[in-house]
Motif scaffolding. Structure first.
Motif, PDB file in Angstrom:
ATOM      1  N   GLN A  70       3.439   2.014   0.940  1.00 24.86           N
ATOM      2  CA  GLN A  70       4.293   2.755   0.007  1.00 24.86           C
ATOM      3  C   GLN A  70       5.652   3.043   1.048  1.00 24.86           C
ATOM      4  OE1 GLN A  70       4.694   4.054  -2.927  1.00 24.86           O
ATOM      5  NE2 GLN A  70       6.201   5.777  -2.681  1.00 24.86           N
ATOM      6  N   ALA A  71       6.892   2.692   0.756  1.00 26.87           N
ATOM      7  CA  ALA A  71       8.178   2.397   1.313  1.00 26.87           C
ATOM      8  C   ALA A  71       9.036   3.653   0.988  1.00 26.87           C
ATOM      9  CB  ALA A  71       8.348   1.336   1.447  1.00 26.87           C
ATOM     10  N   ASN A  72       8.682   4.617   0.221  1.00 25.49           N
ATOM     11  CA  ASN A  72       9.811   5.817  -0.196  1.00 25.49           C
ATOM     12  C   ASN A  72       9.331   6.899  -0.021  1.00 25.49           C
ATOM     13  OD1 ASN A  72      12.424   6.253  -0.836  1.00 25.49           O
ATOM     14  ND2 ASN A  72      12.055   6.126  -3.186  1.00 25.49           N
ATOM     15  N   SER A  73       9.966   7.896   0.500  1.00 25.29           N
ATOM     16  CA  SER A  73       9.653   9.325   0.432  1.00 25.29           C
ATOM     17  C   SER A  73       8.593   9.664   1.214  1.00 25.29           C
ATOM     18  CB  SER A  73       9.548   9.849  -1.014  1.00 25.29           C
ATOM     19  OG  SER A  73       9.122  11.370  -1.008  1.00 25.29           O
ATOM     20  N   ASP A  74       7.181   9.605   0.628  1.00 29.45           N
ATOM     21  CA  ASP A  74       6.052   9.729   1.382  1.00 29.45           C
ATOM     22  C   ASP A  74       5.519   8.611   1.818  1.00 29.45           C
ATOM     23  OD1 ASP A  74       3.823  11.053   2.696  1.00 29.45           O
ATOM     24  OD2 ASP A  74       2.853  11.315   0.932  1.00 29.45           O
ATOM     25  N   GLU A  75       6.113   7.850   2.837  1.00 26.95           N
ATOM     26  CA  GLU A  75       5.735   6.391   3.202  1.00 26.95           C
ATOM     27  C   GLU A  75       4.299   6.669   4.086  1.00 26.95           C
ATOM     28  OE1 GLU A  75       8.828   4.377   5.371  1.00 26.95           O
ATOM     29  OE2 GLU A  75      10.658   5.519   4.168  1.00 26.95           O
ATOM     30  N   GLY A  76       3.560   5.226   3.585  1.00 30.94           N
ATOM     31  CA  GLY A  76       2.419   5.047   4.406  1.00 30.94           C
ATOM     32  C   GLY A  76       1.653   3.831   3.662  1.00 30.94           C
ATOM     33  N   LYS A  84     -16.571  -1.063 -11.610  1.00 31.20           N
ATOM     34  CA  LYS A  84     -16.156  -0.725 -13.125  1.00 31.20           C
ATOM     35  C   LYS A  84     -14.667  -0.452 -13.305  1.00 31.20           C
ATOM     36  CE  LYS A  84     -20.960   0.934 -13.980  1.00 31.20           C
ATOM     37  NZ  LYS A  84     -21.762   1.928 -14.864  1.00 31.20           N
ATOM     38  N   ASN A  85     -14.070  -1.356 -12.527  1.00 35.80           N
ATOM     39  CA  ASN A  85     -12.425  -1.257 -12.590  1.00 35.80           C
ATOM     40  C   ASN A  85     -11.909   0.227 -12.058  1.00 35.80           C
ATOM     41  OD1 ASN A  85     -12.378  -3.670 -13.903  1.00 35.80           O
ATOM     42  ND2 ASN A  85     -12.226  -3.066 -15.805  1.00 35.80           N
ATOM     43  N   LYS A  86     -12.629   0.709 -11.247  1.00 33.16           N
ATOM     44  CA  LYS A  86     -12.231   1.933 -10.617  1.00 33.16           C
ATOM     45  C   LYS A  86     -11.914   1.830  -9.338  1.00 33.16           C
ATOM     46  CE  LYS A  86     -13.093   4.219 -14.624  1.00 33.16           C
ATOM     47  NZ  LYS A  86     -11.968   5.002 -15.517  1.00 33.16           N
ATOM     48  N   PHE A  87     -10.903   2.447  -8.711  1.00 35.33           N
ATOM     49  CA  PHE A  87     -10.482   2.535  -7.235  1.00 35.33           C
ATOM     50  C   PHE A  87     -10.242   3.764  -7.003  1.00 35.33           C
ATOM     51  CE2 PHE A  87      -9.688  -1.817  -9.061  1.00 35.33           C
ATOM     52  CZ  PHE A  87      -9.988  -2.573  -7.827  1.00 35.33           C
ATOM     53  N   ARG A  88     -10.654   4.095  -5.526  1.00 36.42           N
ATOM     54  CA  ARG A  88     -10.503   5.464  -4.970  1.00 36.42           C
ATOM     55  C   ARG A  88      -9.281   5.194  -3.990  1.00 36.42           C
ATOM     56  NH1 ARG A  88     -14.740   5.577  -2.750  1.00 36.42           N
ATOM     57  NH2 ARG A  88     -14.298   5.663  -0.664  1.00 36.42           N
ATOM     58  N   LYS A  89      -8.368   6.057  -3.905  1.00 37.73           N
ATOM     59  CA  LYS A  89      -7.404   5.895  -3.033  1.00 37.73           C
ATOM     60  C   LYS A  89      -7.586   6.871  -1.723  1.00 37.73           C
ATOM     61  CE  LYS A  89      -2.235   7.195  -2.683  1.00 37.73           C
ATOM     62  NZ  LYS A  89      -0.858   7.808  -3.084  1.00 37.73           N
ATOM     63  N   GLU A  90      -7.423   5.988  -0.621  1.00 35.45           N
ATOM     64  CA  GLU A  90      -7.551   6.659   0.638  1.00 35.45           C
ATOM     65  C   GLU A  90      -6.362   6.329   1.716  1.00 35.45           C
ATOM     66  OE1 GLU A  90     -10.741   5.593   2.925  1.00 35.45           O
ATOM     67  OE2 GLU A  90     -12.427   6.238   1.324  1.00 35.45           O
ATOM     68  N   ARG A  91      -5.616   7.491   1.822  1.00 33.33           N
ATOM     69  CA  ARG A  91      -4.267   7.310   2.743  1.00 33.33           C
ATOM     70  C   ARG A  91      -4.682   7.013   4.461  1.00 33.33           C
ATOM     71  NH1 ARG A  91       1.808   8.756   2.495  1.00 33.33           N
ATOM     72  NH2 ARG A  91       1.445   6.923   1.167  1.00 33.33           N
ATOM     73  N   LYS A  92      -4.440   5.766   4.730  1.00 35.06           N
ATOM     74  CA  LYS A  92      -4.800   5.512   5.959  1.00 35.06           C
ATOM     75  C   LYS A  92      -3.789   5.581   7.142  1.00 35.06           C
ATOM     76  CE  LYS A  92      -8.911   4.324   5.289  1.00 35.06           C
ATOM     77  NZ  LYS A  92     -10.266   4.811   5.953  1.00 35.06           N
ATOM     78  N   LEU A  93      -2.455   5.387   6.675  1.00 36.33           N
ATOM     79  CA  LEU A  93      -1.432   5.691   7.549  1.00 36.33           C
ATOM     80  C   LEU A  93      -0.358   6.667   6.845  1.00 36.33           C
ATOM     81  CD1 LEU A  93      -1.032   2.391   9.462  1.00 36.33           C
ATOM     82  CD2 LEU A  93      -2.046   4.549  10.517  1.00 36.33           C
ATOM     83  N   ARG A  94       0.395   7.574   7.505  1.00 45.90           N
ATOM     84  CA  ARG A  94       1.483   8.401   7.094  1.00 45.90           C
ATOM     85  C   ARG A  94       2.504   8.152   7.923  1.00 45.90           C
ATOM     86  NH1 ARG A  94       1.568  14.628   4.984  1.00 45.90           N
ATOM     87  NH2 ARG A  94       2.752  14.052   3.054  1.00 45.90           N
ATOM     88  N   PHE A  95       3.706   7.790   7.306  1.00 47.95           N
ATOM     89  CA  PHE A  95       4.921   7.609   8.093  1.00 47.95           C
ATOM     90  C   PHE A  95       6.074   8.727   7.854  1.00 47.95           C
ATOM     91  CE2 PHE A  95       3.459   3.097   7.273  1.00 47.95           C
ATOM     92  CZ  PHE A  95       2.396   3.099   8.679  1.00 47.95           C
ATOM     93  N   LEU A  96       6.916   8.607   8.710  1.00 46.41           N
ATOM     94  CA  LEU A  96       8.166   9.644   8.494  1.00 46.41           C
ATOM     95  C   LEU A  96       8.964   9.281   7.200  1.00 46.41           C
ATOM     96  CD1 LEU A  96       8.882  10.435  12.105  1.00 46.41           C
ATOM     97  CD2 LEU A  96       8.415  12.192  10.288  1.00 46.41           C
TER      98      LEU A  96
END
Length: 520
Positions: free
Chosen positions: A323-329, A338-350
């Motif tokens: 993700q390269a805008n605002s809350d980058e990471g 069953k077509n389900k995905f769980r989001k985990e943020r691994k790195l967060r950038f300025l």
């Protein structure tokens, strides 16, 4: 399946986005200082940006005005106004979509007086200037084990190349022009075919007998969904607009990747739609009848690259995205079946980082996938050389990432680690679209040679001043079992480019350069 993701970022990317998830107004005391207010409001959507990240001029003339607008504080020239100026919205469907989505709030989240305290705090504490990333890096001219020569001249393709791809099976190279057509070359650089057009194809792949393209539709920031993703059986079918799949109304898509995400042995696709103020990251489920069903992963702007990989070893492919805008990471989307995905943020950038690219690889040979990350986007306001632009290696330590090293490099758009000299360790190739043109033009394209202990010496090509290099792809083009490079130019002259620099581009005859690896 892993592939090189083609990403084009020179067109007016927005720097700070809306806070779509922050719908409540924080409670503040009337006596809050500008610094205290900034830590309440300026960290409500992303990591807190301290004043020293940018210079005073950039804060005053660009960033603070944008930040204020997403909090409902609007300025038209030197005046504060009650409503968002209508001229801020693009005409037509794009602007209407933004209006309906209420990207700009109807009511301010704070008072003008509170915002003025924040503004004063930033301007009083921001430096008059900030330093360049790689001003002290010695970059030697000439790469010991590469021989560089022109692959294609202006008569074949103009030096405004948006995307390249290699058809390894049939030994062809395809390249697309900015707002132009598609070219087919042999491995020796001879132009074989040309499809005339006015497309903005920014990503393409030749996989087996399929010819796959992603058209961004507009160079300029837009919320009018006109992008398209097409799959054809061959280049000839693509030329005749014979599509096996045709996904339309995408929001300025910039890259795609493919793989089987649900175990049905039908190829699925993840498409990053960067958008402008609105965007999306989604995976498209391939059906046995050739149709696709969209599954949304992230409904906001800023996604630029994704890879498909089983990151946790459970036998199911996951998605890793930047993700390269605002809350980058960088986020993992863990496949739960069953077509389900769980989001985990691994790195967060300025939010000032300007994220541009990542590569998923096992850098230290411990069996875990690490991340080579680059940040150097500099197109949101008059380019500002930043000391934190460059290349970062994050090592995977039991699912958590720790930074192992940082290589400063102004304006880097892409970095890839490859054992170019075949000595058992990984070297790094990097291209910069925003180098220090005045003082350090050698950083336009650099290969960092690893001594085996992650100490790197920097080398560039002799033609570093002959183009505005923006992308490269790696492949064994001469069949000698080592990795060669194709480096392409995007000679767009923006205001910060000195005339003498642009004159050198015009005098050169390089659209694509072939860097032949002479290790073998």
């Amino acid at each position: 399946m892993r592939k090189f993701s083609i990403i084009i970022l020179f067109f007016s990317l927005f720097f700070l986005s809306q806070c779509t998830e922050n719908t409540s107004t924080p409670e503040v005391e009337a006596t809050e200082t500008g610094e205290e207010l900034s830590k309440i409001y300026c960290a409500s959507c992303h990591l807190y940006p301290s004043p020293d990240l940018l210079d005073q001029k950039t804060w005053a003339n660009f960033v603070l005005i944008r930040m204020g607008s997403f909090l409902g504080i609007y300025q038209d020239g030197n005046k504060y106004v009650d409503k968002m100026p209508s001229k801020w919205l693009e005409p037509g469907k794009g602007g209407e979509r933004v209006r309906q989505a209420k990207i700009y709030p109807d009511k301010p989240a704070l008072t003008v007086e509170e915002w003025q305290k924040i503004t004063k705090f930033y301007l009083e504490n921001a430096p008059a200037s900030i330093s360049s990333a790689s001003a002290k890096t010695e970059i030697k001219i000439g790469i010991p084990f590469f021989k560089s020569k022109s692959f294609s001249q202006k008569k074949d393709i103009l030096p405004v190349v948006q995307a390249m791809a290699v058809d390894a099976k049939n030994k062809f190279v395809y390249a697309t022009e900015f707002q132009g057509g598609v070219y087919k070359f042999n491995y020796q650089g001879k132009a074989l075919e040309y499809l005339q057009g006015k497309s903005h194809i920014v990503d393409l792949e030749i996989e087996g007998d399929q010819f796959i393209t992603l058209d961004m539709a507009s160079r300029y920031a837009s919320d009018n969904p006109q992008g398209a993703f097409n799959i054809s059986k061959s280049f000839n079918d693509f030329k005749q607009k014979k599509y096996e799949a045709n996904l339309e109304e995408l929001m300025r898509p910039v890259s795609f990747t493919s793989g089987d995400l649900n175990g049905d042995e039908v190829e699925d696709y993840v498409i990053a739609e960067y958008g402008n103020l609105m965007g999306r990251l989604a995976w498209w489920e391939g059906k046995s009848d050739g149709e696709f069903q969209r599954h949304n992963l992230f409904l906001d702007d800023g996604a630029i690259k994704a890879e498909i990989e089983d990151v946790n070893g459970d036998g199911k492919n996951d998605i890793i995205a930047l993700q390269a805008n605002s809350d980058e990471g960088i986020d993992w989307y863990i496949n739960e079946g069953k077509n389900k995905f769980r989001k985990e943020r691994k790195l967060r950038f300025l939010p000032t980082n300007g994220s541009t690219h990542f590569q998923l690889l096992d850098f230290d040979n411990d069996g875990e996938k690490d991340i080579l990350y680059s940040n150097g986007d500099n197109g949101d306001y008059p380019p500002l050389l930043k000391p934190y632009h460059g290349i970062h290696l994050f090592l995977n330590k039991n699912g958590k990432y720790e930074e192992s090293f940082f290589i400063p490099l102004n304006g880097v758009y892409q970095a890839e680690a490859v054992d170019f000299d075949q000595d058992g360790d990984l070297d790094i190739a990097a291209v910069s679209f925003h180098p220090d043109f005045q003082n350090h033009p050698q950083e336009a394209f650099v290969i960092f040679i690893n001594d085996g202990k992650n100490n790197f010496t920097a080398h560039t090509i002799t033609q570093f001043e002959e183009g505005r290099w923006m992308r490269f792809i790696t492949a064994d083009l001469d069949g000698d079992q080592d990795v060669d490079i194709l480096l392409s130019a995007m000679n767009i002259k923006t205001p910060e480019i000195p005339k003498q620099v642009a004159d050198k581009w015009a005098a050169a005859d390089n659209a694509i350069i072939f860097l032949e690896n002479t290790t073998k």
